[in-house]
Design an enzyme around this catalytic site. Structure first.
Site, short mmCIF file in Angstrom:
data_model
loop_
_atom_site.label_atom_id
_atom_site.label_comp_id
_atom_site.label_asym_id
_atom_site.label_seq_id
_atom_site.Cartn_x
_atom_site.Cartn_y
_atom_site.Cartn_z
CB CYS A 1 33.03 58.34 38.36
SG CYS A 1 33.68 59.86 39.02
C1 UDX Z 1 35.68 55.41 40.01
C2 UDX Z 1 37.00 55.00 39.36
O1 UDX Z 1 37.48 53.79 39.97
C3 UDX Z 1 38.04 56.12 39.48
O2 UDX Z 1 39.22 55.76 38.78
C4 UDX Z 1 37.45 57.40 38.92
O3 UDX Z 1 38.36 58.48 39.08
C5 UDX Z 1 36.13 57.74 39.59
O4 UDX Z 1 35.22 56.63 39.45
P1 UDX Z 1 34.74 55.51 42.52
O5 UDX Z 1 33.47 56.06 41.94
O6 UDX Z 1 35.32 56.16 43.72
O7 UDX Z 1 35.91 55.53 41.41
O8 UDX Z 1 34.45 53.99 42.89
P2 UDX Z 1 35.02 52.57 42.51
O9 UDX Z 1 35.90 52.08 43.58
O10 UDX Z 1 35.54 52.55 41.13
O11 UDX Z 1 33.66 51.72 42.56
C6 UDX Z 1 32.58 52.05 41.70
C7 UDX Z 1 31.42 51.12 41.92
O12 UDX Z 1 31.74 49.82 41.44
C8 UDX Z 1 31.01 50.94 43.37
O13 UDX Z 1 29.61 50.96 43.46
C9 UDX Z 1 31.55 49.58 43.74
O14 UDX Z 1 30.84 48.96 44.76
C10 UDX Z 1 31.39 48.85 42.41
N1 UDX Z 1 32.29 47.68 42.27
C11 UDX Z 1 33.64 47.85 42.30
C12 UDX Z 1 31.75 46.42 42.06
O15 UDX Z 1 30.52 46.25 42.00
N2 UDX Z 1 32.58 45.36 41.92
C13 UDX Z 1 33.93 45.49 41.92
O16 UDX Z 1 34.64 44.48 41.75
C14 UDX Z 1 34.49 46.78 42.12
#
Ligand code: UDX
Length: 445
Positions: A272
Site C-alpha cells: 500500500c
Molecule cells: C498500510 C497502512 O498502515 C494501512 O492503514 C493501509 O490500509 C494499508 O497500508 P501495511 O501495508 O499493512 O498498512 O503496513 P504498515 O504497518 O503501515 O507498514 C508499512 C511499512 O512502513 C512497513 O514496511 C513498515 O516496516 C514501515 N514502517 C512502519 C516504518 O518504516 N517505520 C514505522 O515507524 C512504521
C-alpha cells in the site's frame, strides 16, 4: 440484516468477509483465482494473518460465510457488493484498474437481471474521479440501471494493516463513506451500525472524490513520517553520540506530532504505502500539479536501502565474492508478504554485485522462492544463515532476532559485521563484533 458479497479475496476482502460473517452477517466471497477460493473453502487462508483461519473456519461451519466461484449468483444472492480487488501500480506510477474494470463489468451484467435495489461499494484504493467517472458509467452501461435510483454506489476505503487485519476490522478507527446520493450512504451506514452494534462507531460521510483522496492521503502521510524519520536517522548517524531513537521519542511526545510511525529503518514497503504515494503523485500531475513533496518522500525511500548497503560496503569492502546473511524478508514482521519489501531490493542488488546471499525469514521464505529461485541460499534457521558470512543485515524486525547474542555472530560468521536496520538486537559494539545499529551517531566515520 443486509446480505453482503465480496469480490476479491486478498487481505482486505477475506479479513472483512470473515469478520462480518463471524458477526452473523450472511456473507459470500468470490475471486477470479479458483485455487485461492478452493483453499478458502477448505478453511485455509492463502496468506498468513493472525486469527484469520480460526475465524474463517468458524464462519464456514456456521454457514454464515459462503465461497462461490459464480460471480452472477454472488451478486444476486446479496444486497451489498463490496469490491476488494487489487489495484497495483502501473510502470508510470498510475493505478492499474484492470481488475476493478472486469469486476465492475461482471457486477453490472449480473445487476441487469436483478429487480431489487443493490448497493455496490468500492473498497479498493483508487484516485479521485475513478468511481464517479469510470465505475459509474461502466456500471450503468452494463446493468442498464441508474445509479442513485435503481442501484447505489459508494466508496468505502479500508485502513486495516497487514498483520493485524482482523483486529483492525473489529476495531476500525474510522468508517469512511463516500457517496453521491443519500440512499447509498445511509444504507452503508445502517449496515455498519447493525453489524458493529456500537454507539460510538466513528463514521464519516463525505462525497466520493473526497473519500478517494482521503485514502491516498492517509497512506502518503504515513510514508511521509517514515521518510522524515529516516532522513533524521541518516543525519544522526553522522553526529557523534546522537541517537535517532531519542530524537524520535522526544518529538513524538509533542501531541501535534505523535509517537507512531517514527521508527527509523530500511524504508517502507508493502502493498500500500509505496503504491499510494506513487498514485497520489501521478494523480496530482494528471490534474496539472507537480507534487514535488511526494516525489521526495518516495526518493528518500528509494535511497534508504542504499544507505544500508553503503554502510555494509564500508565494513567489508566490495560485495563481489562476499557472503551476505539477510535476516528478514517480509516487508514487516507478522506477515509473509514480500511485496515491495526492501529486503528483496537489497538481495537483488547483492546478487548483481556477485555476492553469495543467504536468507532467513520465519514466515516469508516460500514467497521469495519464485523471485530468486536458486540464485540464493535458503536457511531454515537464523544461525545457519550467519554461517561463514562476511556481513549480516537484519532487515525485518522479527522478535526472534532479538534473542541473537554476540556469540552467535562471532562463532558463526567469517567476520562478525552486523547491520541492525531495526535496532532489534540487545548487544553493543564492544568486543569482537562490528555492530552498526541504524541511526546511531558515531559508529562509522
Ligand atoms: C498500510 C497502512 O498502515 C494501512 O492503514 C493501509 O490500509 C494499508 O497500508 P501495511 O501495508 O499493512 O498498512 O503496513 P504498515 O504497518 O503501515 O507498514 C508499512 C511499512 O512502513 C512497513 O514496511 C513498515 O516496516 C514501515 N514502517 C512502519 C516504518 O518504516 N517505520 C514505522 O515507524 C512504521
Amino acid at each position: 440484516m443486509q446480505r453482503i458479497s465480496f469480490f476479491g479475496s486478498g487481505v482486505v476482502g477475506l479479513a472483512s468477509a470473515v469478520v462480518f460473517s463471524s458477526k452473523g452477517v450472511e456473507t459470500i466471497i468470490t475471486d477470479k483465482d479458483l485455487e485461492k477460493l478452493d483453499a478458502i473453502k477448505s478453511g485455509k487462508s492463502p496468506f498468513r494473518e493472525p486469527k484469520l483461519e480460526e475465524l474463517l473456519r468458524g464462519s464456514l461451519q456456521s454457514g454464515k460465510l459462503r465461497v462461490n466461484n459464480d460471480q452472477k449468483s454472488t451478486v444476486l444472492e446479496s444486497e451489498i457488493t463490496l469490491v476488494t480487488v487489487g489495484t497495483p501500480t502501473n510502470h508510470d506510477g498510475s493505478i492499474d484498474l484492470s481488475q476493478l474494470k472486469s469486476t465492475v463489468e461482471s457486477v453490472g451484467i449480473a445487476l441487469s437481471q436483478k429487480k431489487e435495489y443493490h448497493l455496490m461499494v468500492i473498497k479498493s484504493t483508487v484516485t479521485p474521479g475513478t468511481t464517479s467517472n469510470l465505475v459509474k458509467s461502466m456500471l450503468e452501461d452494463k446493468s442498464k440501471k441508474t445509479v442513485g435510483k435503481d442501484i447505489g454506489l459508494a466508496v468505502n476505503p479500508e485502513f486495516l494493516r497487514e498483520g493485524s487485519a482482523i483486529e483492525d476490522t473489529m476495531n476500525p478507527h474510522l468508517i469512511l463513506i463516500g457517496s453521491a446520493d443519500a440512499i447509498s450512504a445511509d444504507r452503508l451506514e445502517d449496515f455498519y451500525k447493525e453489524s458493529y452494534q456500537r454507539h460510538d462507531l466513528p463514521i464519516m460521510k463525505v462525497n466520493i472524490e473526497t473519500a478517494e483522496l482521503i485514502k491516498c492521503a492517509n497512506n502518503a502521510f504515513l510514508a511521509t513520517k517514515i521518510s522524515y524519520v529516516n532522513t533524521l536517522a541518516n543525519i544522526c548517524s553522522r553526529i557523534e553520540g546522537v541517537d535517532v531513537e531519542a530524537v524520535a521519542r522526544a518529538i513524538g511526545m509533542d501531541p501535534r506530532i505523535g509517537p507512531l510511525f517514527l521508527k527509523a529503518g530500511p524504508g517502507y514497503g508493502g502493498s500500500c504505502l509505496p503504491k499510494d504515494v506513487k498514485a497520489l503523485s501521478h494523480f496530482a500531475e494528471s490534474i496539472g500539479y507537480d507534487a514535488l513533496f511526494f516525489k521526495m518522500v518516495e526518493r528518500v525511500n528509494e535511497l534508504q536501502p542504499h544507505v544500508i548497503l553503503s554502510i555494509a560496503e564500508k565494513l567489508i569492502g566490495r560485495f563481489t565474492n562476499k557472503t551476505i546473511a539477510i535476516l528478514g524478508l517480509a516487508f514487516k514482521k507478522g506477515t509473509d508478504d514480500v511485496r515491495e519489501s526492501i529486503s528483496v531490493v537489497i538481495v537483488e542488488y547483492l546478487i548483481k554485485q556477485g555476492s553469495t546471499v543467504k536468507v532467513h525469514d520465519p514466515m516469508a521464505m516460500e514467497n521469495v522462492r519464485p523471485i530468486f529461485k536458486d540464485r540464493i541460499h535458503y536457511c531454515e534457521k537464523a544461525i545457519d544463515c550467519l554461517k561463514d558470512s562476511d556481513c549480516c543485515l537484519i532487515l525485518t524486525d522479527w522478535d526472534e532476532y532479538r534473542n541473537l547474542r554476540s556469540e552467535d555472530f562471532i562463532r558463526n560468521m567469517k567476520e562478525p559485521n552486523v547491520i541492525d536496520a531495526w535496532r532489534v538486537l540487545r548487544i553493543n559494539g564492544s568486543g569482537k563484533i562490528r555492530y552498526v545499529a541504524f541511526g546511531i551517531g558515531s559508529y562509522l566515520k
